[in-house]
Design an enzyme around this catalytic site. Structure first.
Site, short mmCIF file in Angstrom:
data_model
loop_
_atom_site.label_atom_id
_atom_site.label_comp_id
_atom_site.label_asym_id
_atom_site.label_seq_id
_atom_site.Cartn_x
_atom_site.Cartn_y
_atom_site.Cartn_z
N LYS A 77 -25.41 10.86 -38.65
CA LYS A 77 -25.64 11.97 -39.59
C LYS A 77 -25.16 11.67 -41.02
CE LYS A 77 -25.72 15.56 -36.07
NZ LYS A 77 -25.56 16.98 -35.81
N TYR B 83 -23.55 20.66 -25.08
CA TYR B 83 -24.39 21.58 -24.30
C TYR B 83 -24.76 20.98 -22.94
CZ TYR B 83 -28.10 18.44 -25.71
OH TYR B 83 -28.85 17.32 -25.91
N GLY C 240 -23.17 24.73 -27.17
CA GLY C 240 -23.99 24.44 -28.34
C GLY C 240 -25.48 24.63 -28.17
N LEU D 131 -19.81 22.30 -29.32
CA LEU D 131 -21.13 21.83 -29.71
C LEU D 131 -21.81 21.09 -28.55
CD1 LEU D 131 -20.20 22.72 -32.51
CD2 LEU D 131 -21.12 20.60 -33.43
N GLY E 15 -16.17 14.11 -37.74
CA GLY E 15 -17.42 13.35 -37.93
C GLY E 15 -18.47 14.16 -38.66
N GLY E 16 -19.70 13.63 -38.68
CA GLY E 16 -20.82 14.26 -39.40
C GLY E 16 -21.08 15.69 -38.98
N GLY F 281 -12.28 17.44 -34.62
CA GLY F 281 -13.16 16.34 -35.00
C GLY F 281 -13.48 16.34 -36.48
#
Length: 252
Positions: free
Chosen positions: A72, A213, A234, A211, A134-135, A132
């Site tokens: 991302k 799922y 998510g 996030l 990250g992107g 987290g």
């Protein structure tokens, strides 16, 4: 009179180890249900972002792409321009390939998350911990800002502005009532994994949002639910962000 043949349109997902992908299933079912017979959705599973340009060499007629972990942020140098929000967020999960073959990056993650979290919010939900950095975490932070919710990041390797997992204690959870897992920890097949902190600190005043799922109820959510927390995976967020992507791809 000869029936006009619709031009074939290709869409797809760029990521790593994405055979489980939500997006391919979602869009393939959508295309079938709405008789979009000229549309196809593919998985582009690449082991390095350097392989990204090859996707275009091998696939003519690409109109739009989704981007998932871990690309991302890495994808940005390969794009021609970014939407205003994607630029602010610093993370892209949707790409439009326009008529001039220019690649334009968007972020629909923040929209999907915001729409998914909003119905759960009560007056005491004013501060969030984002697990987290990250992107994916960037879109979440942007959405929280739009909802006027303060936030801090939790990291395994925190910088001076971030919190470490070891620092999570009862005082912190007294203050922060929304806990969001933006890491892939706990995703299938590693379903026994979860972010490491004391889950007994959670209570019914907390929201635990994952996030992840797949599985439907991650270990993170299972442990949070045991403490009475409101839990959400998510899936809805993905549906909302996917539909937003579709609108962006088909803007006239």
């Amino acid at each position: 009179m000869k029936k006009k043949v619709k031009k074939q349109k290709k869409y797809g997902l760029v990521g790593k180890d994405i055979s489980y992908s939500f997006s391919k299933k979602h869009f393939t079912e959508k295309f079938t249900a709405y008789h979009f017979d000229n549309c196809e959705y593919l998985n582009f599973d690449i082991s390095s972002i350097k392989e990204f340009p090859e996707i275009f060499a091998k696939n003519k007629g690409l109109k739009g792409l989704n981007v998932t972990i871990p690309y991302k942020e890495e994808i940005i140098p390969y794009l021609d321009s970014l939407s205003k929000n994607a630029k602010k967020i610093g993370s892209v999960n949707t790409i439009v390939i326009n008529k001039q073959k220019k690649l334009i990056g968007y972020n629909t993650d923040f929209y999907g998350f915001k729409k998914s979290l909003k119905p759960l919010l009560e007056s005491h939900h004013t501060k969030a911990l984002i697990l987290g950095t990250g992107g994916a975490s960037k879109g979440i932070a942007f959405a929280l800002k739009k909802l006027n919710i303060e936030y801090d990041f939790v990291s395994r390797n925190p910088n001076e502005f971030q919190i470490s997992y070891d620092e999570i204690d009862s005082a912190l959870f007294e203050d922060y009532s929304i806990i969001i897992n933006t890491t892939p920890v706990g995703t299938f097949p590693n379903i026994e994994d979860c972010p490491k902190f004391d889950y007994s600190l959670l209570s019914k005043k907390h929201i635990a949002f994952d996030l992840v799922y797949n599985p439907e109820e991650s270990m993170f959510l299972k442990k949070a639910k045991e403490q009475g927390a409101i839990t959400k995976n998510g899936y809805d967020m993905l549906v909302f962000q996917a539909e937003k992507s579709w609108k962006i791809w088909n803007k006239k």
